[in-house]
Design an enzyme around this catalytic site. Structure first.
Site, PDB file in Angstrom:
ATOM      1  N   ARG A 140       1.044  -0.228   6.665  1.00  0.00           N
ATOM      2  CA  ARG A 140       2.072  -0.231   5.630  1.00  0.00           C
ATOM      3  C   ARG A 140       1.408  -0.742   4.347  1.00  0.00           C
ATOM      4  NH1 ARG A 140       7.062  -3.599   7.825  1.00  0.00           N
ATOM      5  NH2 ARG A 140       7.947  -2.979   5.823  1.00  0.00           N
ATOM      6  N   HIS A 141       2.041  -0.465   3.220  1.00  0.00           N
ATOM      7  CA  HIS A 141       1.610  -1.054   1.946  1.00  0.00           C
ATOM      8  C   HIS A 141       1.658  -2.583   2.049  1.00  0.00           C
ATOM      9  CE1 HIS A 141       5.837  -2.008   1.423  1.00  0.00           C
ATOM     10  NE2 HIS A 141       6.080  -0.772   1.853  1.00  0.00           N
ATOM     11  N   ASN A 157      10.291  -6.095  -1.120  1.00  0.00           N
ATOM     12  CA  ASN A 157      10.269  -6.759   0.192  1.00  0.00           C
ATOM     13  C   ASN A 157      10.685  -8.212   0.041  1.00  0.00           C
ATOM     14  OD1 ASN A 157       7.249  -5.025   1.214  1.00  0.00           O
ATOM     15  ND2 ASN A 157       9.364  -4.494   1.674  1.00  0.00           N
ATOM     16  N   HIS A 197       4.843   3.805   4.835  1.00  0.00           N
ATOM     17  CA  HIS A 197       5.992   2.895   4.839  1.00  0.00           C
ATOM     18  C   HIS A 197       6.544   2.731   6.252  1.00  0.00           C
ATOM     19  CE1 HIS A 197       6.186   3.424   0.397  1.00  0.00           C
ATOM     20  NE2 HIS A 197       5.662   4.594   0.711  1.00  0.00           N
ATOM     21  N   ARG A 210       3.393   1.158  -4.551  1.00  0.00           N
ATOM     22  CA  ARG A 210       2.953   0.089  -3.640  1.00  0.00           C
ATOM     23  C   ARG A 210       1.895   0.560  -2.635  1.00  0.00           C
ATOM     24  NH1 ARG A 210       8.172   1.675  -2.632  1.00  0.00           N
ATOM     25  NH2 ARG A 210       9.071   1.784  -0.543  1.00  0.00           N
ATOM     26  N   GLU A 245       8.612   6.926   1.711  1.00  0.00           N
ATOM     27  CA  GLU A 245       9.550   6.237   2.597  1.00  0.00           C
ATOM     28  C   GLU A 245      10.854   7.021   2.736  1.00  0.00           C
ATOM     29  OE1 GLU A 245       9.913   4.770   5.008  1.00  0.00           O
ATOM     30  OE2 GLU A 245      10.437   2.658   4.902  1.00  0.00           O
TER      31      GLU A 245
END
Lengths: 491, 491
Positions: A261-262, A268, A396, A311, A331
């Site tokens: 994932r980023h 977040n 994502h 991201r 995403e």
């Protein structure tokens, strides 16, 4: 909001404490059925593999089955040798494949018949594609199979013959086969190799390649050297094209993929979903750690796919490798809820929030997507991955759940709650149709974004109930809510 | 419910009278983009047709382009002869194709270059698949094209060679070509035939089929006799498989299809959507009239596809032909609104009802489907139809809009408001890539189910505004509402 008319039955959804709430959820299983049926072939299909041993039939059978299942078809492999092993638990030697061995011949005939019968039962129930994994080595055998499945049962039949002309590929396949084939699990490598050579000789004695003139009435694909060249005869309908489509991309070589994932994003930290936020300070630390990891590892020919979001691009910026932004890796689109926190979703769209909790796999945000939509969206990515190696994919949570789920043979219903934490590299090594997974956690703190399914998924639940499993994050005033800060996940 | 955070801009939807309502519609165009991009190839693809005249290249080019467009790819045909006609408005004779005609050669070279340049511009902008429709008759020409598109531009290139060995197919193609080719529109049939034979001779003089040894570095498909046999070399990625998938189903023979909605159902009379109601008395009269029509017409080898719903099966019950129920032909799933009338939808889900009016093509009912979903769902049906003839399809309003829209080359945005009335047969005759439509109204009265897009699509509109365009029907107490009964549509 109970409905008393219409065609659909209304199901009561009971909460843990016994309170019943009338939900419009009744349609979800039917929706799933619509989706399944939408892609269902008009007539069931039997894919019959043809080829000498070690031509890659079993690998193709299982990978094709996985791919078809993932793209919404009901596919299943029927392995003739698995049936044979039921009759002869302990494999002795190649002798059962000797042409003049009557007993061996009968046992193998019986096994083939059992595979056919089980495939038929399954297709008559609700299966769509049965894949028969055996040698199907002679014209006579193919005629018998075609007569049975096509003439007698009314199914469609597609023969897929695997031919290897390249000595290196064949040698590699034989080594892999001796390692993985259950017949050889109690044999030394040398003995197995010797036995296998004899087995192959028995088959070469009788083997007849599909004859373009004498077998012109069949639909078939002849695949040379693992998919590079093909002869295709009379493809009959969309399900056969789907098989052709997969086989044309199929490359049975071992591969290594890295997924991540980023890094932690500003959204977040705030507990917001979707959007196109930048990395948080800790996210940037992860990006730096990730760059160090890959630049030190010096992976040969490493290249990178990201989504189009800032991201993911920021996460790979320091890695010495070429990078490509792939829209299909974006995403899950949360539609009208893009940029919302779970608290805001519960406030503005309590019904939507409850529906999502009831069936996260199939739930679509208004003007957005569901996990099922993502499974469909990544289909071209799965085909591209067939021909990749040493690739890092930075994407994502929802998209990676679907990608990893594919390789790890997860059931669709497991996907939405798979744990794919931030600041973690997942390394997959595939060989044949087996996949090995290694989890590499880089030591950079981050929030936890994993929200468990709440016990109460009714639209009538209290706000507190609905938000019970929301992980801790800062709110819009940058005040930490939820559990104490020391619950921040330390990887 | 205006949103001030998140990543998406909030657009104001203005009503006719100038009142502004803040809607979450902002995301619809982005949703469409996600869908488009989801299927987009990583690298643009150039499909280059190869073949002598009258091998069906133009038909394949246009049908492939239509199919790819329908399955969410941006595809476009670049016809070399269309460019040539810009330089020479009036076609004189085959002489421009003579090998030693320097002027003709230069003009044709220039036209090919212009087609390449325009294709490049389009692919660099946002195109995905450019289809170059020309003869591409020599190895040298293919090398030049491959060098330009693959080496210089970085696109993928797939050559598709059409080869005809069957004399009957070739003769049929030549007749069709002389009828439709713009070069021959002012020539007598005899003169055109003579000219065409000479043109063909010029091409045969230089033509080189794709050489499996010397051109092994290319991706290519050799198609024999209109799709029955193919040689396939090195398919590279999902977009090339999609092309392969279509070509493997492609059959360029003329076809006749009949389409009809089911007869008027009990739900139609009550103004309800979805469900699985029986035919109304007038619907049964239509079923009888339809049976008379087809049984008297004695269509050769007529067969029928219906949906799985009672109303479509009842509609065809009297026709003397075999019938198959196809799940992919079921009506658009209205999810939580199944069985509702528009009045009830406005009452229970005013926001959903407004969203649907704002963008009927992309709107999905909660747990249900959108028109875009239907376009996807009927993809296997479109492939199956390639190999059908004399087929009657009895289905539902939304599904038929999508099926007919495909053949009539409609833009997706036109589909949700296409007029497909009850109690009407639509006969399509396809020849090449042209489709002729004939509307046969059977004289059986029925309600009108066509609801126009209202002027005011805001969620803040009044109930009266929202229901303004709902067609007249009986309500749940069997009282006729809306306009006077004499407005019942008399076909």
């Amino acid at each position: 909001m109970c409905r008393s008319h219409g065609e659909k039955s209304v199901k009561k959804v009971f909460t843990e404490d016994g309170a019943g709430a009338c939900e419009a959820k009744s349609s979800t299983s039917e929706v799933r059925d619509t989706h399944r049926k939408g892609l269902r072939q008009f007539t069931p299909l039997v894919v019959v593999l043809v080829g000498l041993p070690a031509r890659g039939k079993t690998i193709l059978a299982h990978k094709l089955s996985r791919y078809l299942t993932w793209t919404d078809h009901k596919a299943k492999v029927f392995s003739v040798s698995a049936y044979r092993r039921k009759h002869q638990e302990l494999y002795n030697s190649h002798d059962i494949f000797r042409v003049s061995n009557k007993e061996g011949y009968n046992m193998r005939q019986l096994s083939a018949r059992e595979a056919q019968e089980d495939a038929t039962k399954w297709l008559k129930n609700d299966g769509e594609v049965a894949i028969i994994d055996g040698t199907t080595a002679t014209m006579e055998k193919r005629k018998q199979i075609h007569d049975f499945f096509a003439r007698k049962m009314g199914f469609k039949v597609l023969f897929v013959e695997l031919i290897i002309q390249d000595e290196d590929i064949l040698e590699h396949n034989i080594k892999e086969m001796i390692q993985f084939n259950k017949d050889y699990k109690n044999m030394s490598e040398d003995k197995a190799m010797d036995d296998f050579q004899h087995k192959m000789e028995h088959f070469i004695e009788v083997y007849e390649t599909i004859n373009p003139k004498m077998e012109a009435r069949y639909s078939y694909i002849k695949v040379y050297d693992g998919g590079e060249n093909m002869n295709v005869r009379f493809i009959d309908g969309p399900l056969q094209s789907e098989v052709l489509s997969y086989i044309s991309n199929f490359r049975p070589t071992p591969k290594t993929f890295y997924f991540s994932r980023h890094g932690e994003s500003e959204f977040n930290v705030l507990g917001r979903i979707g959007g196109d936020a930048d990395l948080s300070p800790r996210g940037r630390m992860y990006a730096a750690a990730l760059a160090r990891h890959f630049n030190e590892a010096e992976v040969h020919d490493l290249h990178i796919w990201t989504s189009e979001k800032r991201r993911t691009k920021q996460t790979v910026a320091g890695i010495n490798a070429t990078s490509e932004a792939i829209p299909a890796l974006n995403e899950l689109d949360a539609g009208v809820c893009e940029g919302y926190s779970y608290e805001e979703m519960q406030d503005k769209f309590p019904q939507e929030f409850a529906w999502r909790d009831q069936d996260k796999l199939r739930y679509r945000y208004p003007w957005g997507e569901s996990y099922v939509d993502i499974m469909h969206r990544i289909r071209p990515v799965l085909l591209e991955l067939e021909r990749e190696d040493n690739l890092l994919v930075v994407s994502h949570q929802a998209v990676l759940r679907c990608l990893l789920g594919y390789f790890m043979n997860k059931k669709p219903d497991e996907l939405p709650y798979m744990n794919v934490p931030l600041h973690t590299i997942i390394k997959l090594t595939t060989s044949g149709y087996k996949t090995h997974m290694e989890v590499i956690k880089l030591n950079i703190a981050c929030v936890d974004t994993y929200r468990q399914q709440p016990k109460d998924c009714s639209a009538l639940r209290s706000t507190q109930e609905a938000l019970h499993t929301v992980p801790a994050h800062y709110d819009s005033l940058n005040i930490w809510n939820g559990q104490l800060p020391n619950l921040i996940q330390q990887n």
